[in-house]
Design an enzyme around this catalytic site. Structure first.
Site, short mmCIF file in Angstrom:
data_model
loop_
_atom_site.label_atom_id
_atom_site.label_comp_id
_atom_site.label_asym_id
_atom_site.label_seq_id
_atom_site.Cartn_x
_atom_site.Cartn_y
_atom_site.Cartn_z
N LYS A 113 -19.59 22.40 46.97
CA LYS A 113 -18.75 21.49 47.60
C LYS A 113 -17.71 21.93 46.14
O LYS A 113 -16.61 22.32 46.32
CB LYS A 113 -18.97 20.63 48.07
N ASN A 114 -18.48 21.41 45.21
CA ASN A 114 -17.82 21.16 43.86
C ASN A 114 -16.79 22.86 43.35
O ASN A 114 -16.25 22.73 43.26
CB ASN A 114 -18.07 20.75 42.30
N ARG A 149 -8.23 16.17 47.83
CA ARG A 149 -8.66 16.16 45.64
C ARG A 149 -9.16 17.02 45.42
O ARG A 149 -8.35 17.59 44.40
CB ARG A 149 -9.64 14.68 45.69
N ASP A 183 -11.85 9.99 47.74
CA ASP A 183 -12.84 8.85 47.75
C ASP A 183 -11.64 8.12 46.96
O ASP A 183 -10.98 7.90 46.40
CB ASP A 183 -13.70 9.47 46.94
N ASP A 208 -22.40 11.81 40.94
CA ASP A 208 -22.54 12.02 42.16
C ASP A 208 -23.70 11.82 42.85
O ASP A 208 -24.30 10.98 44.39
CB ASP A 208 -21.80 13.13 42.82
N MET A 240 -18.60 6.46 35.48
CA MET A 240 -17.20 7.14 35.22
C MET A 240 -16.37 6.13 35.94
O MET A 240 -15.03 6.12 36.03
CB MET A 240 -17.55 8.60 35.56
#
Length: 436
Positions: free
Chosen positions: A22-23, A97, A121, A320, A342
């Site tokens: 995804k990223n 996002r 998110d 993640d 984070m």
């Protein structure tokens, strides 16, 4: 709104293959805006965040052709500059996002771009300071538009290469600056750059498109800008977060599972981090084989103290996966401190796990101590609501191991990051169905 109905207690078996990352997909798809030539991208995951980004590109008049189940051809040779300056564009970006990643390419190519406050998110504040600071150093002038609740960035004489030291190794911030620097005049040096495999992949794709980038894989990058960026043919890596999620599922359900085609050399510390929870992993070529175990014993520190599993910039552990590792630890033997550095709201979902019988002490917004139940006290079924992608998959993992029928609402959050997860898990032995 959709939901999952899960009957827990079934063991998984057989093979499962991770989707495209995804990223990485969000980065390389945004990079097509840098060129008017065709760019072909393979292994694109069919997930909500990627679909929304592709729809945003279509609205910007990018030509999008689906040439295979997971392959697309993009061509941004006739961008609609009026739309890119419109309120509808800003509103769309605010709900996605990943839209932050179109700012650098648009600024470099068109000389202007809106930068909407990011959505996505509900995991606490997500700073855009690194993006804004880096683009400003390249020569962008920035003002805040109150009416549209977005930053407006513009250049007068184009972007100029420079030296910059990032305040944090932000993945999306680094990617945005790299893309903007690709069309900047001169050389841009980025120190404290993020160096995750997905950033490396973006750099390799841009190199194929004619941008000279030195230091790929390190935290010191040098990008020599060019006035012409060509096309490319690029394949996205498997999603390391999904690989980790499948490892956690196998352990919590005491299953034997083979994860296929994981690009093992790009997983970094992830396999060893799960080994710290007592999970045996065997590399078989480019696959991971996970045998069923009766006991998963958490490794203690050499002095006998409780170990800490914490996120860190690459090559440290990605944040993640901490939600997955936390829920996996609930049925291991021993105790572990999970430290999510984070995001300050990402651990709040543990209340749902506590309702299921997990023994977790939430110390503060960033830290939780998990006391493993060693599979002697199975989790109980529960009705849950997914606040974000990673909490959603952690709840799904918990439900797969729990006795009885669980429901998870708001699974659009899970759809944002996991492609047809119900279908793929069902084929591996899970009892899960989707209901509207």
């Amino acid at each position: 709104m959709s939901k999952y109905i899960i009957e827990g207690g079934h063991r998984l078996n057989g093979n499962i293959k991770p989707q495209g990352a995804k990223n990485e997909a969000l980065q390389v798809i945004s990079a097509v805006l840098l060129t008017s030539e065709p760019v072909t991208i393979h292994n694109v995951p069919n997930i909500l965040d990627v679909k929304n980004l592709i729809d945003l590109l279509r609205a910007m008049n990018v030509k999008v052709e689906k040439i295979g189940e997971h392959s697309y051809r993009f061509q941004a040779d006739d961008l609609d500059e009026d739309y890119i300056s419109s309120a509808d564009f800003v509103a769309r970006c605010a709900g996605l996002r990943g839209s932050v990643l179109v700012v650098g390419p648009l600024l470099a190519r068109l000389g202007q771009s809106y930068f909407a406050k990011p959505g996505g998110d509900k995991i606490g504040r997500r700073k855009v300071d690194t993006h804004i600071s880096g683009l400003s150093k390249l020569g962008a002038m920035i003002a805040y538009n109150e009416e549209r609740q977005a930053y407006y960035l513009v250049t007068v004489n184009g972007l100029k290469g420079c030296y910059m030291l990032l305040d944090e190794a932000s993945v999306t911030g680094t990617a945005n600056i790299i893309m903007a620097a690709s069309l900047a005049e001169g050389t841009t040096t980025i120190y404290n750059a993020a160096c995750e495999p997905y950033v490396q992949q973006l750099c390799r794709m841009l190199s194929q498109m004619g941008v000279k980038i030195e230091g790929i894989g390190s935290n010191l990058l040098r990008i020599t800008g060019t006035d012409h960026i060509g096309g490319a043919d690029h394949t996205i890596l498997p999603d390391m977060i999904e690989v980790g999620s499948f490892i956690g599922m196998a352990a919590l359900t005491q299953s034997e599972l083979t994860i296929k085609d994981v690009s093992y050399d790009n997983l970094g510390i992830i396999p060893d981090s799960f080994r710290r929870l007592g999970i045996r992993l065997e590399r078989r070529g480019d696959d991971i084989f996970i045998p069923a175990q009766d006991v998963y014993e958490i490794e203690t520190n050499l002095d006998g103290s409780i170990p800490t599993i914490a996120d860190a910039p690459w090559p440290g552990l990605t944040p993640d996966l901490l939600s997955v590792m936390l829920v996996t630890a609930t049925q291991c033997r021993g105790s572990v401190l999970i430290h999510q550095k984070m995001f300050e709201s990402r651990l709040f979902f543990v209340d749902r796990l506590i309702d299921m019988g997990a023994q977790i002490m939430l110390c503060d917004p960033h830290r939780a101590v998990v006391i493993g139940l060693d599979h002697k006290m199975p989790l109980r079924a529960n009705n849950m609501h997914s606040p974000d992608i990673r909490a959603g998959i952690a709840m799904l993992i918990a439900a797969l191991s729990a006795k009885g029928m669980s429901t998870i609402d708001n699974i659009d959050q899970i759809d944002r990051g996991y492609e047809a997860i119900d279908t793929r898990l069902s084929s591996a032995g899970a009892c899960i169905s989707r209901r509207e």
